[in-house]
Write a protein that holds these residues in place. Structure first.
Motif, PDB file in Angstrom:
ATOM      1  N   ALA A 237     -15.228 -29.744  -5.675  1.00  0.00           N
ATOM      2  CA  ALA A 237     -16.442 -28.882  -5.781  1.00  0.00           C
ATOM      3  C   ALA A 237     -16.564 -28.065  -4.442  1.00  0.00           C
ATOM      4  O   ALA A 237     -16.458 -26.895  -4.663  1.00  0.00           O
ATOM      5  N   ALA A 238     -16.031 -28.775  -3.153  1.00  0.00           N
ATOM      6  CA  ALA A 238     -16.056 -27.931  -2.267  1.00  0.00           C
ATOM      7  C   ALA A 238     -14.976 -26.735  -2.120  1.00  0.00           C
ATOM      8  O   ALA A 238     -15.016 -25.663  -1.897  1.00  0.00           O
ATOM      9  N   GLY A 239     -13.901 -27.232  -2.718  1.00  0.00           N
ATOM     10  CA  GLY A 239     -12.605 -26.406  -2.862  1.00  0.00           C
ATOM     11  C   GLY A 239     -12.770 -25.160  -3.801  1.00  0.00           C
ATOM     12  O   GLY A 239     -12.563 -23.982  -3.255  1.00  0.00           O
ATOM     13  N   LEU A 240     -13.654 -25.429  -4.855  1.00  0.00           N
ATOM     14  CA  LEU A 240     -13.936 -24.475  -5.756  1.00  0.00           C
ATOM     15  C   LEU A 240     -15.020 -23.311  -4.998  1.00  0.00           C
ATOM     16  O   LEU A 240     -14.893 -22.094  -5.301  1.00  0.00           O
ATOM     17  N   MET A 241     -15.950 -24.001  -4.344  1.00  0.00           N
ATOM     18  CA  MET A 241     -16.929 -22.963  -3.668  1.00  0.00           C
ATOM     19  C   MET A 241     -16.189 -22.160  -2.706  1.00  0.00           C
ATOM     20  O   MET A 241     -16.595 -20.850  -2.397  1.00  0.00           O
ATOM     21  N   ARG A 242     -15.263 -22.895  -1.772  1.00  0.00           N
ATOM     22  CA  ARG A 242     -14.443 -21.868  -0.819  1.00  0.00           C
ATOM     23  C   ARG A 242     -13.748 -20.897  -1.451  1.00  0.00           C
ATOM     24  O   ARG A 242     -13.868 -20.015  -0.952  1.00  0.00           O
ATOM     25  N   ALA A 243     -13.179 -21.119  -2.546  1.00  0.00           N
ATOM     26  CA  ALA A 243     -12.323 -20.292  -3.232  1.00  0.00           C
ATOM     27  C   ALA A 243     -13.024 -19.246  -3.578  1.00  0.00           C
ATOM     28  O   ALA A 243     -12.897 -17.946  -3.609  1.00  0.00           O
ATOM     29  N   GLY A 244     -14.262 -19.534  -4.236  1.00  0.00           N
ATOM     30  CA  GLY A 244     -15.188 -18.542  -4.687  1.00  0.00           C
ATOM     31  C   GLY A 244     -15.709 -17.548  -3.736  1.00  0.00           C
ATOM     32  O   GLY A 244     -15.903 -16.417  -3.856  1.00  0.00           O
ATOM     33  N   ALA A 245     -16.049 -18.159  -2.446  1.00  0.00           N
ATOM     34  CA  ALA A 245     -16.356 -17.456  -1.474  1.00  0.00           C
ATOM     35  C   ALA A 245     -15.564 -16.359  -0.971  1.00  0.00           C
ATOM     36  O   ALA A 245     -15.435 -15.370  -0.500  1.00  0.00           O
ATOM     37  N   ARG A 246     -14.269 -16.882  -0.876  1.00  0.00           N
ATOM     38  CA  ARG A 246     -13.078 -16.003  -0.518  1.00  0.00           C
ATOM     39  C   ARG A 246     -12.800 -14.920  -1.639  1.00  0.00           C
ATOM     40  O   ARG A 246     -12.545 -13.649  -1.205  1.00  0.00           O
ATOM     41  N   LEU A 247     -13.054 -14.906  -2.753  1.00  0.00           N
ATOM     42  CA  LEU A 247     -12.787 -14.071  -3.924  1.00  0.00           C
ATOM     43  C   LEU A 247     -14.103 -13.159  -4.043  1.00  0.00           C
ATOM     44  O   LEU A 247     -13.977 -11.994  -4.622  1.00  0.00           O
ATOM     45  N   THR A 248     -15.170 -13.436  -3.372  1.00  0.00           N
ATOM     46  CA  THR A 248     -16.386 -12.388  -3.271  1.00  0.00           C
ATOM     47  C   THR A 248     -16.230 -11.371  -2.362  1.00  0.00           C
ATOM     48  O   THR A 248     -16.056 -11.743  -1.081  1.00  0.00           O
ATOM     49  N   PRO A 249     -16.324 -10.167  -2.601  1.00  0.00           N
ATOM     50  CA  PRO A 249     -16.432  -9.069  -1.546  1.00  0.00           C
ATOM     51  C   PRO A 249     -17.385  -9.315  -0.563  1.00  0.00           C
ATOM     52  O   PRO A 249     -18.642  -9.396  -0.819  1.00  0.00           O
ATOM     53  N   PRO A 250     -17.168  -8.949   0.641  1.00  0.00           N
ATOM     54  CA  PRO A 250     -18.072  -9.170   1.931  1.00  0.00           C
ATOM     55  C   PRO A 250     -19.071  -7.828   1.599  1.00  0.00           C
ATOM     56  O   PRO A 250     -19.035  -6.848   1.063  1.00  0.00           O
ATOM     57  N   ALA A 251     -20.444  -8.341   2.138  1.00  0.00           N
ATOM     58  CA  ALA A 251     -21.508  -7.383   2.141  1.00  0.00           C
ATOM     59  C   ALA A 251     -21.097  -6.268   2.899  1.00  0.00           C
ATOM     60  O   ALA A 251     -20.117  -6.278   3.804  1.00  0.00           O
ATOM     61  N   PRO A 252     -21.672  -4.958   2.486  1.00  0.00           N
ATOM     62  CA  PRO A 252     -21.391  -3.900   3.385  1.00  0.00           C
ATOM     63  C   PRO A 252     -21.794  -3.920   5.058  1.00  0.00           C
ATOM     64  O   PRO A 252     -22.926  -4.553   5.162  1.00  0.00           O
ATOM     65  N   GLY A 253     -20.817  -3.644   5.793  1.00  0.00           N
ATOM     66  CA  GLY A 253     -21.303  -3.737   7.042  1.00  0.00           C
ATOM     67  C   GLY A 253     -20.702  -5.259   7.702  1.00  0.00           C
ATOM     68  O   GLY A 253     -21.027  -5.167   9.047  1.00  0.00           O
ATOM     69  N   THR A 254     -20.250  -6.105   6.703  1.00  0.00           N
ATOM     70  CA  THR A 254     -19.655  -7.424   7.329  1.00  0.00           C
ATOM     71  C   THR A 254     -18.512  -6.997   8.199  1.00  0.00           C
ATOM     72  O   THR A 254     -17.458  -6.510   7.586  1.00  0.00           O
ATOM     73  N   ARG A 255     -18.112  -7.462   9.399  1.00  0.00           N
ATOM     74  CA  ARG A 255     -17.022  -7.474  10.173  1.00  0.00           C
ATOM     75  C   ARG A 255     -15.949  -8.271   9.374  1.00  0.00           C
ATOM     76  O   ARG A 255     -16.056  -9.505   8.902  1.00  0.00           O
ATOM     77  N   GLN A 256     -14.555  -8.027   9.484  1.00  0.00           N
ATOM     78  CA  GLN A 256     -13.640  -8.781   9.044  1.00  0.00           C
ATOM     79  C   GLN A 256     -12.665  -8.870  10.124  1.00  0.00           C
ATOM     80  O   GLN A 256     -12.582  -8.140  11.070  1.00  0.00           O
ATOM     81  N   GLN A 257     -11.799  -9.958   9.875  1.00  0.00           N
ATOM     82  CA  GLN A 257     -10.715 -10.072  10.894  1.00  0.00           C
ATOM     83  C   GLN A 257      -9.431  -9.395  10.352  1.00  0.00           C
ATOM     84  O   GLN A 257      -9.051  -9.411   9.349  1.00  0.00           O
ATOM     85  N   GLY A 258      -8.655  -9.074  11.332  1.00  0.00           N
ATOM     86  CA  GLY A 258      -7.489  -8.248  10.902  1.00  0.00           C
ATOM     87  C   GLY A 258      -6.598  -9.207  11.057  1.00  0.00           C
ATOM     88  O   GLY A 258      -6.562 -10.205  11.732  1.00  0.00           O
TER      89      GLY A 258
END
Length: 259
Positions: A237-258
């Motif tokens: 369940a944890a793996g599925l949630m983490r995978a889903g979180a990675r596939l969800t586009p970040p909210a506008p204005g969210t900083r991302q790592q390069g």
């Protein structure tokens, strides 16, 4: 008309203040709350919602005849009592068994409240319960079963898997729902080491139990595969949630790592 500078840097006529719903006033209130790492005001000393499962377990155990009626028995299961796969996980074989699991449940709920949302923890509980149900249903050697310990293993182990590598500051930011667990957000502090240590301890414990190297403290036979199954369900369940979180586009204005 004389004007004065309000404490928030806004020029106002003498004797007037910003209304309570003014955007600038709400913004300043938010700035003051940035340093808060505990639960939100008014709930600091309250119990988390999942802690209510502890008295529920005890109430079900004390209900006359209910533990025997709800526990899993393979003969009844093969005759169509499929619901015992789930009902058996909320009743126990003795009152001391129920008390120990209720105490562990309460402790886990309190410890995880600053770190994970109720929705994320509920998903871990569901994954662990389904995995335990699958194992006792498919194992012909399991003649009877009752207990919440398998779900507890998946709940805490899955929580450790979700928190591994996340920022070390608990509080509202760490308790946001699943999308907030995306690794795309820039952490504000180094990740804590305790989730990795907890995962290692759980792996060692389940391995020793499976090998028969851990003695039982109970008068009845402990069904060790339920602990391994619960942990596997929580990790899945944890793996599925983490995978889903990675596939969800970040909210506008969210900083991302390069990279």
């Amino acid at each position: 008309m004389a004007r004065r500078r309000d404490g928030r840097g806004v020029c106002l006529p003498e004797g007037r203040r910003l209304p309570a719903r003014h955007p600038r006033r709400r913004q300043d209130a938010g700035v003051l709350s940035l340093s808060r790492t505990g639960p939100e005001p008014g709930r600091r000393f309250g119990l988390p919602p999942l802690a209510l499962l502890a008295p529920l377990l005890l109430a079900l155990q004390l209900w006359p005849g209910l533990p025997a009626a709800w526990r899993f028995e393979r003969i009844r299961f093969e005759q169509g009592a499929w619901w015992e796969l789930l009902s058996a996980q909320v009743v126990h074989l003795s009152l001391s068994h129920a008390l120990l699991n209720a105490a562990a449940l309460l402790l886990i709920a309190v410890l995880l409240r600053p770190w994970l949302s109720t929705a994320a923890q509920s998903a871990l509980l569901a994954g662990a319960a389904v995995a335990v149900a699958a194992v006792i249903a498919l194992d012909p050697g399991c003649g009877y079963y009752a207990g919440f310990s398998g779900v507890l293993h998946g709940w805490l182990g899955g929580a450790a898997a979700l928190l591994a590598g996340r920022p070390s500051s608990p509080g509202p930011a760490a308790r946001r729902p699943l999308v907030a667990m995306s690794d795309q957000a820039v952490p504000t502090a180094p990740p804590p080491a305790w989730p990795w240590m907890l995962l290692a301890l759980f792996g060692l414990k389940v391995g020793l139990e499976s090998a028969g190297w851990l003695p039982s403290a109970w008068s009845f036979t402990v069904y060790w595969p339920s602990h391994a199954a619960g942990l596997a369900g929580g990790l899945l369940a944890a793996g599925l949630m983490r995978a889903g979180a990675r596939l969800t586009p970040p909210a506008p204005g969210t900083r991302q790592q390069g990279g």
